[in-house]
Structure formats: C-alpha cells, structure tokens
Design a protein around this motif. Structure first.
Motif, PDB file in Angstrom:
ATOM      1  N   GLY A  30       0.864  -1.079  -0.170  1.00 50.81           N
ATOM      2  CA  GLY A  30       0.192  -0.207  -0.225  1.00 50.81           C
ATOM      3  C   GLY A  30       0.862   1.200  -0.024  1.00 50.81           C
ATOM      4  N   ARG A  31       2.080   1.343   0.244  1.00 50.60           N
ATOM      5  CA  ARG A  31       3.001   2.028   0.443  1.00 50.60           C
ATOM      6  C   ARG A  31       3.050   3.156  -1.302  1.00 50.60           C
ATOM      7  NH1 ARG A  31       6.133  -1.264  -2.689  1.00 50.60           N
ATOM      8  NH2 ARG A  31       7.864  -0.220  -4.030  1.00 50.60           N
ATOM      9  N   PRO A  32       2.804   4.622  -1.227  1.00 48.35           N
ATOM     10  CA  PRO A  32       2.504   5.523  -2.000  1.00 48.35           C
ATOM     11  C   PRO A  32       3.933   5.788  -3.231  1.00 48.35           C
ATOM     12  CG  PRO A  32       3.580   6.816  -0.051  1.00 48.35           C
ATOM     13  CD  PRO A  32       3.049   5.308   0.444  1.00 48.35           C
ATOM     14  N   GLU A  33       4.171   5.977  -4.009  1.00 50.25           N
ATOM     15  CA  GLU A  33       5.659   6.633  -4.616  1.00 50.25           C
ATOM     16  C   GLU A  33       6.146   6.736  -4.474  1.00 50.25           C
ATOM     17  OE1 GLU A  33       6.507   8.902  -6.844  1.00 50.25           O
ATOM     18  OE2 GLU A  33       5.300  10.571  -5.857  1.00 50.25           O
ATOM     19  N   ALA A  34       7.480   7.237  -4.073  1.00 55.15           N
ATOM     20  CA  ALA A  34       8.747   8.093  -3.417  1.00 55.15           C
ATOM     21  C   ALA A  34       9.517   9.198  -4.365  1.00 55.15           C
ATOM     22  CB  ALA A  34       9.370   7.405  -3.002  1.00 55.15           C
ATOM     23  N   PHE A  35       8.881   9.400  -5.792  1.00 54.24           N
ATOM     24  CA  PHE A  35       9.787   9.855  -6.467  1.00 54.24           C
ATOM     25  C   PHE A  35       9.451  11.350  -5.865  1.00 54.24           C
ATOM     26  CE2 PHE A  35       9.689   6.286  -9.455  1.00 54.24           C
ATOM     27  CZ  PHE A  35      10.705   6.457  -9.572  1.00 54.24           C
ATOM     28  N   GLY A  36       8.900  12.164  -5.566  1.00 55.86           N
ATOM     29  CA  GLY A  36       8.088  13.456  -5.086  1.00 55.86           C
ATOM     30  C   GLY A  36       9.161  13.244  -4.071  1.00 55.86           C
ATOM     31  N   ALA A  37       9.513  12.679  -3.223  1.00 56.03           N
ATOM     32  CA  ALA A  37      10.029  12.935  -1.859  1.00 56.03           C
ATOM     33  C   ALA A  37      11.668  13.266  -2.788  1.00 56.03           C
ATOM     34  CB  ALA A  37       9.980  12.118  -0.812  1.00 56.03           C
ATOM     35  N   LEU A  38      11.605  12.158  -3.723  1.00 56.72           N
ATOM     36  CA  LEU A  38      13.203  12.276  -3.939  1.00 56.72           C
ATOM     37  C   LEU A  38      13.722  13.374  -4.387  1.00 56.72           C
ATOM     38  CD1 LEU A  38      13.796   8.668  -5.053  1.00 56.72           C
ATOM     39  CD2 LEU A  38      14.467   9.715  -2.765  1.00 56.72           C
ATOM     40  N   ARG A  39      12.989  13.822  -5.293  1.00 57.56           N
ATOM     41  CA  ARG A  39      12.662  15.135  -5.737  1.00 57.56           C
ATOM     42  C   ARG A  39      13.480  17.129  -5.049  1.00 57.56           C
ATOM     43  NH1 ARG A  39       9.915  12.226 -10.301  1.00 57.56           N
ATOM     44  NH2 ARG A  39       7.658  13.500  -8.859  1.00 57.56           N
ATOM     45  N   ASP A  40      12.097  16.154  -4.297  1.00 57.80           N
ATOM     46  CA  ASP A  40      12.239  17.802  -3.617  1.00 57.80           C
ATOM     47  C   ASP A  40      13.918  17.163  -2.140  1.00 57.80           C
ATOM     48  OD1 ASP A  40      10.424  18.185  -4.005  1.00 57.80           O
ATOM     49  OD2 ASP A  40       8.980  17.457  -2.771  1.00 57.80           O
ATOM     50  N   LEU A  41      14.757  16.226  -1.850  1.00 58.35           N
ATOM     51  CA  LEU A  41      15.126  16.321  -1.109  1.00 58.35           C
ATOM     52  C   LEU A  41      16.864  17.164  -1.116  1.00 58.35           C
ATOM     53  CD1 LEU A  41      16.200  13.950   0.650  1.00 58.35           C
ATOM     54  CD2 LEU A  41      17.391  12.479  -0.542  1.00 58.35           C
ATOM     55  N   ARG A  42      16.913  17.935  -0.409  1.00 54.02           N
ATOM     56  CA  ARG A  42      18.155  18.734   0.049  1.00 54.02           C
ATOM     57  C   ARG A  42      19.517  18.315   0.369  1.00 54.02           C
ATOM     58  NH1 ARG A  42      15.339  19.966  -3.646  1.00 54.02           N
ATOM     59  NH2 ARG A  42      13.374  21.369  -3.988  1.00 54.02           N
ATOM     60  N   VAL A  43      19.482  17.097   0.542  1.00 54.25           N
ATOM     61  CA  VAL A  43      20.756  16.605   1.203  1.00 54.25           C
ATOM     62  C   VAL A  43      21.152  15.479   0.705  1.00 54.25           C
ATOM     63  CG1 VAL A  43      19.726  17.101   3.884  1.00 54.25           C
ATOM     64  CG2 VAL A  43      19.481  14.738   2.162  1.00 54.25           C
ATOM     65  N   PRO A  44      22.963  15.532   0.163  1.00 59.50           N
ATOM     66  CA  PRO A  44      23.147  14.516  -1.015  1.00 59.50           C
ATOM     67  C   PRO A  44      22.766  13.092  -0.797  1.00 59.50           C
ATOM     68  CG  PRO A  44      24.993  15.902   0.375  1.00 59.50           C
ATOM     69  CD  PRO A  44      23.439  15.527   0.516  1.00 59.50           C
ATOM     70  N   ALA A  45      22.754  12.169  -1.511  1.00 57.45           N
ATOM     71  CA  ALA A  45      22.361  10.591  -1.608  1.00 57.45           C
ATOM     72  C   ALA A  45      23.097   9.718  -2.245  1.00 57.45           C
ATOM     73  CB  ALA A  45      20.902  11.105  -2.261  1.00 57.45           C
ATOM     74  N   LEU A  46      23.127   8.775  -1.439  1.00 56.50           N
ATOM     75  CA  LEU A  46      24.267   6.950  -2.337  1.00 56.50           C
ATOM     76  C   LEU A  46      23.293   6.306  -2.865  1.00 56.50           C
ATOM     77  CD1 LEU A  46      26.926   5.783  -3.316  1.00 56.50           C
ATOM     78  CD2 LEU A  46      26.687   5.347  -0.209  1.00 56.50           C
ATOM     79  N   VAL A  47      22.811   6.051  -4.180  1.00 55.87           N
ATOM     80  CA  VAL A  47      21.924   4.784  -4.124  1.00 55.87           C
ATOM     81  C   VAL A  47      22.694   3.706  -4.916  1.00 55.87           C
ATOM     82  CG1 VAL A  47      20.460   4.615  -5.630  1.00 55.87           C
ATOM     83  CG2 VAL A  47      20.425   6.545  -4.782  1.00 55.87           C
ATOM     84  N   LEU A  48      22.663   2.747  -3.959  1.00 53.05           N
ATOM     85  CA  LEU A  48      23.838   0.990  -4.338  1.00 53.05           C
ATOM     86  C   LEU A  48      22.308  -0.065  -4.485  1.00 53.05           C
ATOM     87  CD1 LEU A  48      25.430   1.256  -0.580  1.00 53.05           C
ATOM     88  CD2 LEU A  48      26.052   2.106  -3.037  1.00 53.05           C
TER      89      LEU A  48
END
Length: 263
Positions: free
Chosen positions: A186-204
């Motif tokens: 039932g989780r929502p998509e998270a692309f909005g949260a990722l586009r709004d991210l204001r800190v660095p991220a590491l995707v593995l």
C-alpha cells in the motif's frame, strides 16, 4: 499504539541509522556494526514486529514505520543522521525524508524502488500475507522470498552467507511479515520525496539484484538533485550482506564527506 523500537547502538561520531530489509532484522547489519563503529555511531533498529521490536496494533503503513524511527532517534538523542535503508528499510528511509526531513543529514538507498508495486507484485504480497496469517509459519517466505534475496554468486560461492540469510528469514515472526507485506503493497510512490531532497544521497544496487534492478536504481538517482550511484559487483538484493566490505567502504566515504562539509 506507540511502538518503541529496539535498536543496537554502537560507536561514536556522525550517526548512521541503518534500516533493515524484509524479511530480516537488524541482525543483518552485523558486518556494518563491526566495520563502521570505529568511525561512526551506528544505530540499527528492528522495525516494528521484527527482532526485538513489538508489532503494535496500527494499520499496516510504511509511514508508521518511519514515525517509529523518528521517535527512536529523538529518544536516543540523534538529532540528525545519515539514514540508510535496504529494501523495506529503503522505503522507510524515503518516507522519513518526506515526513521528518530535518532528521536526514544524508540518504543511502540500497535495493529499493521509488515506484509503487506493479499489480502482480502487489497481489503476491497480499497473497503471501494471507498465507503468513493462515499458516502461522514463515514457510512461504522461505519458499518464495528467500531465493531472490541473494544473487547467484552468493548462492554458489558463499554458502555461509546464504545459510545465515536463510536462518534470519526462518526466524521472521509471521504476523510481522504479513503486516510489512501489506504496508509495502500500500505504499505510495516516493519520487516526489526524492526530487525534493535537499541533502546528498548515495544509491547502491547489486549487479545481480532482480528485485530492485540497476535500471530502477538509475531512475532513482536521476530523480535526486545530488546523488551518486554505485553498482556493487557479484551481489544480489542484500548487497550489504553479500559484499559487506564494498558496501561499508562506500557508506563510510559518503558519510565522512558529509561530516567534513558540515552539512
């Protein structure tokens, strides 16, 4: 019901909060606690219902799991942390970015997807949840989930690692696994949260991961304003367990750079 999470909390320095995969527990982060605690404060919670944490009586929700983690951080005095999540833990980490952005100093996502489940995956989750409730055992997880958790290299060449993962899956409380499957379905998509991210991220992502593919990891990394993508060789879905040294080095370099810049 307010759930108080159990967490292992070792080391000192910049806090690193690591959120475990489904259907495991914080026991999966053993190599990270051993390998990173000399440089960082490593906090590894058991998400609700898993390991030492109670399930509670809330409706299944990734947001509820994120709020649990935020309350834990407040309780143990972690104001900002590098938050990392693998698989289910990644979904919870992305929900934390949306619901508690001030907590997140940096984001590490491994074996996660930002999109919602396609219909067939969602149906499988709900069917497995029904089996878990009906059987009262973890058999369906061992039969259907375990085979995709590690890559073929681990299956062929790392018998001890595969055996440990199998043991963790077998130890999963069926009610917690059913609850988490419904939460993920039932989780929502998270692309909005990722586009709004204001800190660095590491995707593995493991190069042998069939549950959350390299292509999906690239789409996530592209959505984040400041993200680095790293593909871990000879690893499947549980890249932190299958290739702990490579995973630890990547996370340590990322977190140390954040600490140096004072973000």
């Amino acid at each position: 019901m307010t759930v108080q999470l159990y967490a292992r909390d070792v080391g000192s320095g910049t806090p690193l909060v690591l959120l475990h995969a489904f259907p495991l527990s914080s026991a999966m982060w053993l190599a990270q606690r051993e390998g990173l605690a000399a440089r960082f404060r490593v906090v590894t919670p058991d998400l609700r219902g898993f390991g030492g944490s109670v399930l509670g009586d809330d409706d299944p929700s990734i947001d509820a799991m994120a709020d649990d983690v935020a309350r834990l951080c407040e309780r143990i005095g972690v104001r900002r942390a590098v938050v990392g999540g693998l698989s289910l833990g990644g979904y919870v980490a992305m929900a934390l970015c949306r619901r508690h952005p001030d907590l997140v100093l940096g984001l590490v996502l491994a074996g996660a997807r930002a999109g919602v489940d396609v219909a067939s995956v969602r149906e499988d989750r709900l069917r497995q949840a029904g089996r878990l409730d009906g059987d009262g055992t973890s058999t369906v997880l061992v039969d259907e989930v375990l085979p995709a958790l590690v890559g073929p290299t681990t299956f062929r060449q790392r018998a001890l690692v595969y055996g440990r993962v199998r043991g963790l899956v077998q130890a999963t409380p069926p009610r917690a696994a059913a609850w988490a499957q419904r939460a993920m379905a039932g989780r929502p998509e998270a692309f909005g949260a990722l586009r709004d991210l204001r800190v660095p991220a590491l995707v593995l992502v493991g190069d042998e991961d069939t549950l959350a593919t390299e292509a999906e990891a690239r789409v996530m990394a592209d959505a984040i304003p400041n993200a680095e993508l790293l593909v871990i060789p000879r690893a499947g879905h549980l890249c932190s367990v299958e290739q702990p040294d490579l995973f630890n080095q990547a996370v340590a370099d990322f977190a140390a750079a954040l600490a140096r810049t004072g973000r």
